[in-house]
Write a protein that holds these residues in place. Structure first.
Motif, PDB file in Angstrom:
ATOM      1  N   ALA A   1       0.894  -1.376   0.101  1.00  0.00           N
ATOM      2  CA  ALA A   1      -0.107   0.136   0.001  1.00  0.00           C
ATOM      3  C   ALA A   1       0.754   1.241  -0.129  1.00  0.00           C
ATOM      4  N   ALA A   2       2.358   1.252   0.139  1.00  0.00           N
ATOM      5  CA  ALA A   2       3.068   2.129   0.123  1.00  0.00           C
ATOM      6  C   ALA A   2       2.871   2.914  -1.368  1.00  0.00           C
ATOM      7  N   ALA A   3       3.179   4.455  -1.016  1.00  0.00           N
ATOM      8  CA  ALA A   3       3.195   5.231  -2.529  1.00  0.00           C
ATOM      9  C   ALA A   3       4.373   4.902  -3.161  1.00  0.00           C
ATOM     10  N   PRO A   4       4.163   4.820  -4.487  1.00  0.00           N
ATOM     11  CA  PRO A   4       5.312   4.795  -5.640  1.00  0.00           C
ATOM     12  C   PRO A   4       6.269   5.704  -5.314  1.00  0.00           C
ATOM     13  N   GLY A   5       7.446   5.358  -5.296  1.00  0.00           N
ATOM     14  CA  GLY A   5       8.598   6.129  -5.055  1.00  0.00           C
ATOM     15  C   GLY A   5       8.922   6.477  -3.458  1.00  0.00           C
ATOM     16  N   SER A   6       8.435   6.112  -2.693  1.00  0.00           N
ATOM     17  CA  SER A   6       8.587   6.332  -1.512  1.00  0.00           C
ATOM     18  C   SER A   6       9.637   5.377  -0.508  1.00  0.00           C
ATOM     19  N   SER A   7      10.197   4.476  -1.026  1.00  0.00           N
ATOM     20  CA  SER A   7      11.398   3.901  -0.657  1.00  0.00           C
ATOM     21  C   SER A   7      12.542   4.692  -0.759  1.00  0.00           C
ATOM     22  N   GLN A   8      13.228   4.867   0.148  1.00  0.00           N
ATOM     23  CA  GLN A   8      14.642   5.781  -0.226  1.00  0.00           C
ATOM     24  C   GLN A   8      15.813   5.217   0.910  1.00  0.00           C
ATOM     25  N   GLY A   9      16.891   5.631   0.375  1.00  0.00           N
ATOM     26  CA  GLY A   9      18.210   5.169   1.277  1.00  0.00           C
ATOM     27  C   GLY A   9      18.359   3.640   1.138  1.00  0.00           C
ATOM     28  N   LEU A  10      18.176   3.178  -0.356  1.00  0.00           N
ATOM     29  CA  LEU A  10      18.425   1.642  -0.585  1.00  0.00           C
ATOM     30  C   LEU A  10      19.969   1.429  -0.804  1.00  0.00           C
ATOM     31  N   TYR A  11      20.744   0.872  -0.178  1.00  0.00           N
ATOM     32  CA  TYR A  11      22.098   0.799  -0.496  1.00  0.00           C
ATOM     33  C   TYR A  11      22.602  -0.325  -1.302  1.00  0.00           C
TER      34      TYR A  11
END
Length: 157
Positions: A61-71
């Motif tokens: 259900a997370a908004a597209p583009g909301s994942s950040q800081g993926l190393y």
């Protein structure tokens, strides 16, 4: 007890566009299953990684583009950046921390590295210190990735 991180679900708005992007980056396609019109899972693995990503429909259900800081850890930041640019990926210039710890957040669609108020320093770490040089890129939805150069692992890693 072992706890191994093996899969991250990334929110995307267009599965085929995201799949094409990650394959262009060099991720291996492991699975693409569409069970219904509302559910599809695409599993992709970065080269050399034991942890994969999953994109699709009906997964989060997370908004597209909301994942950040993926190393993504790389042995040579300059060579890795060059390879991605040659593949047509927009990647930031290489930068390093000026000392202190990296804090990553999200500001206006770009990953922000704030080094205890010191900001980014251009180029690779002056001592080429492991864990000290970075570059960033985002997928078409804005999920943010960080390349981090690691030439020697910290003890216990």
């Amino acid at each position: 007890m072992d706890l191994k991180l093996e899969l991250l679900v990334l929110p995307v708005s267009d599965v085929d566009r995201a799949k094409e992007f990650y394959e262009k980056v060099g991720f291996r396609l492991d699975l693409d299953v569409e069970a219904t019109a509302e559910w599809r899972a695409v599993h992709l693995t970065p080269p050399g990684s034991e942890c994969a990503i999953m994109i699709g429909k009906g997964l989060t259900a997370a908004a597209p583009g909301s994942s950040q800081g993926l190393y993504l850890v790389v042995p040579d930041i300059e060579a890795s950046r060059k390879d991605l640019v040659e593949r047509g990926i927009e990647v930031s210039e290489v930068f390093h921390d000026g000392g202190g710890l990296i804090f990553h957040g999200h500001e206006g669609g770009e990953i922000v590295h704030d080094l205890a108020g010191q900001g980014r320093q251009a180029g690779v770490h002056p001592d080429r210190a492991s864990y000290g040089s970075f570059a960033t890129f985002s997928d078409p939805d804005g999920n943010g990735w960080v390349l981090q150069e690691v030439s020697q692992r910290a003890p216990g890693r």
